[in-house]
Design an enzyme around this catalytic site. Structure first.
Site, PDB file in Angstrom:
ATOM      1  N   GLU A   1    -131.770 -17.277  27.802  1.00  0.00           N
ATOM      2  CA  GLU A   1    -130.902 -18.452  27.561  1.00  0.00           C
ATOM      3  C   GLU A   1    -130.238 -19.002  28.834  1.00  0.00           C
ATOM      4  OE1 GLU A   1    -128.223 -17.338  24.403  1.00  0.00           O
ATOM      5  OE2 GLU A   1    -129.832 -16.642  23.110  1.00  0.00           O
TER       6      GLU A   1
ATOM      7  N   GLU B   1    -137.767 -14.449  17.867  1.00  0.00           N
ATOM      8  CA  GLU B   1    -136.612 -14.156  17.000  1.00  0.00           C
ATOM      9  C   GLU B   1    -136.613 -15.012  15.725  1.00  0.00           C
ATOM     10  OE1 GLU B   1    -132.942 -14.306  19.195  1.00  0.00           O
ATOM     11  OE2 GLU B   1    -133.829 -13.496  21.021  1.00  0.00           O
TER      12      GLU B   1
HETATM   13  O1  G3I Z   1    -121.039  -2.155  17.565  1.00  0.00           O
HETATM   14  C1  G3I Z   1    -119.813  -2.850  17.788  1.00  0.00           C
HETATM   15  C2  G3I Z   1    -118.686  -2.191  17.011  1.00  0.00           C
HETATM   16  O2  G3I Z   1    -118.508  -0.871  17.531  1.00  0.00           O
HETATM   17  C3  G3I Z   1    -117.424  -3.012  17.173  1.00  0.00           C
HETATM   18  O3  G3I Z   1    -116.400  -2.450  16.391  1.00  0.00           O
HETATM   19  C4  G3I Z   1    -117.705  -4.437  16.727  1.00  0.00           C
HETATM   20  C5  G3I Z   1    -116.478  -5.321  16.882  1.00  0.00           C
HETATM   21  O4  G3I Z   1    -116.411  -5.787  18.211  1.00  0.00           O
HETATM   22  O5  G3I Z   1    -118.744  -5.006  17.539  1.00  0.00           O
HETATM   23  C6  G3I Z   1    -119.954  -4.289  17.343  1.00  0.00           C
HETATM   24  O6  G3I Z   1    -120.934  -4.869  18.163  1.00  0.00           O
HETATM   25  C7  G3I Z   1    -121.440  -6.080  17.626  1.00  0.00           C
HETATM   26  C8  G3I Z   1    -122.969  -5.980  17.668  1.00  0.00           C
HETATM   27  O7  G3I Z   1    -123.573  -7.226  17.271  1.00  0.00           O
HETATM   28  C9  G3I Z   1    -123.469  -4.860  16.779  1.00  0.00           C
HETATM   29  O8  G3I Z   1    -123.159  -5.201  15.426  1.00  0.00           O
HETATM   30  C10 G3I Z   1    -120.982  -7.225  18.528  1.00  0.00           C
HETATM   31  O9  G3I Z   1    -119.589  -7.385  18.340  1.00  0.00           O
HETATM   32  C11 G3I Z   1    -121.702  -8.506  18.129  1.00  0.00           C
HETATM   33  O10 G3I Z   1    -121.400  -9.512  19.084  1.00  0.00           O
HETATM   34  C12 G3I Z   1    -123.219  -8.262  18.179  1.00  0.00           C
HETATM   35  O11 G3I Z   1    -123.842  -9.469  17.764  1.00  0.00           O
HETATM   36  C13 G3I Z   1    -125.221  -9.581  18.147  1.00  0.00           C
HETATM   37  C14 G3I Z   1    -125.352 -10.819  19.062  1.00  0.00           C
HETATM   38  O12 G3I Z   1    -126.736 -11.064  19.356  1.00  0.00           O
HETATM   39  C15 G3I Z   1    -124.610 -10.624  20.390  1.00  0.00           C
HETATM   40  O13 G3I Z   1    -125.166  -9.537  21.079  1.00  0.00           O
HETATM   41  C16 G3I Z   1    -126.043  -9.778  16.878  1.00  0.00           C
HETATM   42  O14 G3I Z   1    -126.049  -8.555  16.139  1.00  0.00           O
HETATM   43  C17 G3I Z   1    -127.462 -10.152  17.236  1.00  0.00           C
HETATM   44  O15 G3I Z   1    -128.203 -10.492  16.067  1.00  0.00           O
HETATM   45  C18 G3I Z   1    -127.477 -11.364  18.168  1.00  0.00           C
HETATM   46  O16 G3I Z   1    -128.803 -11.618  18.527  1.00  0.00           O
HETATM   47  C19 G3I Z   1    -128.985 -12.753  19.399  1.00  0.00           C
HETATM   48  C20 G3I Z   1    -130.021 -12.387  20.448  1.00  0.00           C
HETATM   49  O17 G3I Z   1    -129.580 -11.242  21.180  1.00  0.00           O
HETATM   50  C21 G3I Z   1    -130.288 -13.573  21.373  1.00  0.00           C
HETATM   51  N1  G3I Z   1    -130.686 -14.750  20.607  1.00  0.00           N
HETATM   52  C22 G3I Z   1    -129.712 -15.125  19.570  1.00  0.00           C
HETATM   53  C23 G3I Z   1    -129.503 -13.969  18.600  1.00  0.00           C
HETATM   54  C24 G3I Z   1    -128.563 -14.343  17.469  1.00  0.00           C
HETATM   55  O18 G3I Z   1    -127.301 -14.640  17.987  1.00  0.00           O
END
Ligand code: G3I
Length: 333
Positions: free
Chosen positions: A129, A245
C-alpha cells in the site's frame, strides 16, 4: 464439494486464503476446512511488525512458525504478509525509529524475517500500500515513516534486501482499490503501473503485483472491464499477478441473506472471469474462508444488524453461492 485448491492446481493456479493462528489453532473444524480447500496459507497478522517485534531488539516467530508448520504438514504453500507497511507497527516504533536509524531497522527486519523463512516462502508482500492518491507528490507515494526517513528509494531498498535474504521467494508489491470501473480506481491503477515501471527501469527485483481485491457490492451491479487492460500492462512489464485478499463488502446490498449471497456470488464470478482471463495471474487468495472470521465484521456493521457475508463459506462453514463462483471460475480458467 470439490476442494478449490485441487481444481486450481490442475489449471496451474493456486487457490488459498488468509487465516490467523487463533482461528487455526482453536477451531478444528475450521482448520480441517482450510486444509481441505486451500493450497496456500497467508497469516492474516502474524508476519507483521506488530506481532513479530515485541521490542526493538526481539523477534518472536512462535506463532508464524506454528503457521508455517501447519502449511507444510498439510502440503500447502506458505506466503508472507508484509515486510514493509505503514500500519501494524509496534508501539515502540514511533519513539524509536528515526531518520538516522531507519535504514538499519528496515534492513535488519527484512534480513531477519525473510532470512528466517528463506526457502519456505512461495512469495512475500515486500511492500504494501505505498500509493496514496491524496498526496501532492508526482510519484503519489504515501506519506509513511519509510518515505519520510528514507525517501522513495525505500521501496527499492526493501525489494533488494528481500531478494538477498530469500532468493527463492516471489517478491510482490501489494495494493488495494485498483479493481473497480471507477475514476478513482483508474487513477490508482495508473499510479501503481507507473511505480512498477520505475522500479523495473532501475532493475529493482519486484517480480509480481498483488491485487488485494477487497471488492464492494453495489445495488446497481458492478462491472470489471478497465482492469483487463491494466493486467495486460502489468504482465507486459514481465510481472506475475496475484489476487491476494479477495472478499466482497456487501454492506450496500439488500438485507435478505439469500438475495445478498447471490449478488455477492455474481461479483465473485464477474471479477474472477475478468482476472483469470489474464495468463499472468497465478493465484487467487481470499481474505479468510468463512464469514465467521471476516475482518469486515467490526467495520461499520449493517444498519439492519445483519452480519456481513463477504466470503465463500458461511458462519457454519457451509459453502455459499460465492464458493460455487470460485469453483466455476477456476474450472473455466
Ligand atoms: O492481538 C491484539 C490484541 O492482543 C489486542 O488486545 C487488540 C487490541 O489492540 O489488538 C489485537 O490485534 C489486532 C489484530 O488485528 C489481531 O486481531 C489489531 O488491533 C488490529 O489492528 C488487527 O487488524 C488487522 C489489520 O489488517 C491491521 O493489521 C486485521 O485483522 C486484518 O484483517 C487486516 O488485514 C489488512 C491487510 O493486512 C492489508 N490489506 C487490508 C486488510 C484489511 O484491513
Amino acid at each position: 464439494e470439490v476442494a478449490l485448491h485441487s481444481s486450481a492446481r490442475t489449471k496451474g493456479l493456486i487457490f488459498g486464503a488468509a487465516a490467523t493462528y487463533q482461528q487455526l489453532s482453536s477451531n478444528k473444524a475450521y482448520a480441517n476446512l482450510f486444509a481441505q480447500q486451500c493450497g496456500m496459507l497467508v497469516p492474516t497478522n502474524e508476519l507483521k511488525w506488530q506481532e513479530l517485534r515485541p521490542s526493538p531488539g526481539r523477534f518472536n516467530f512462535t506463532r508464524a512458525d506454528w503457521m508455517a508448520r501447519f502449511a507444510r504438514s498439510h502440503g500447502m504453500l506458505f506466503r508472507g504478509h508484509t515486510l514493509v507497511w505503514h500500519k501494524a507497527l509496534p508501539n515502540w516504533f514511533a519513539s524509536t525509529v528515526n531518520k538516522q536509524n531507519a535504514e538499519k531497522y528496515l534492513r535488519e527486519h527484512i534480513s531477519r524475517v525473510a532470512g528466517h523463512y528463506a526457502g519456505q516462502m512461495h512469495s512475500w508482500d515486500v511492500v504494501n500500500e505505498a500509493i496514496d492518491l491524496q498526496v501532492q507528490r508526482a510519484d503519489q507515494l504515501r506519506n509513511t515513516p519509510w518515505l519520510r526517513f528514507l525517501g522513495p528509494e525505500y521501496i527499492d531498498l526493501a525489494f533488494r534486501a528481500a531478494a538477498e535474504a530469500d532468493p527463492q521467494a516471489l517478491l510482490v508489491y501489494n495494493d488495494f482499490a485498483i479493481e473497480h470501473d471507477t475514476p478513482q480506481a483508474e487513477a490508482k491503477r495508473t499510479a501503481v503501473l507507473r511505480l512498477l515501471e520505475r522500479l523495473k527501469s532501475r532493475g529493482t527485483p519486484v517480480q509480481a503485483l498483488g491485487i488485494q481485491s477487497h471488492l464492494f457490492g453495489h445495488p446497481d451491479g458492478v462491472k470489471f472491464t478497465q482492469i483487463r487492460r491494466f493486467l495486460r500492462n502489468v504482465a507486459d512489464l514481465g510481472l506475475q499477478i496475484m489476487i491476494t485478499e479477495l472478499d466482497v463488502n456487501d454492506q450496500q446490498l439488500p438485507r435478505d441473506a439469500a438475495v445478498r449471497d447471490r449478488a455477492v456470488a455474481k461479483i465473485y464470478a464477474d471479477f474472477l472471469s475478468a482476472v483469470l482471463d489474464e495468463p499472468a495471474v497465478i493465484a487467487v487468495m481470499t481474505w479468510g474462508l468463512s464469514d465467521r472470521y471476516t475482518w469486515l465484521a467490526n467495520r461499520k456493521p449493517r444498519g439492519d444488524g445483519g452480519g456481513l457475508r463477504p466470503l465463500p463459506f458461511d458462519e457454519q462453514l457451509r459453502p455459499k453461492p460465492a464458493w460455487q463462483s470460485l469453483a466455476s471460475a477456476i474450472a473455466q480458467a
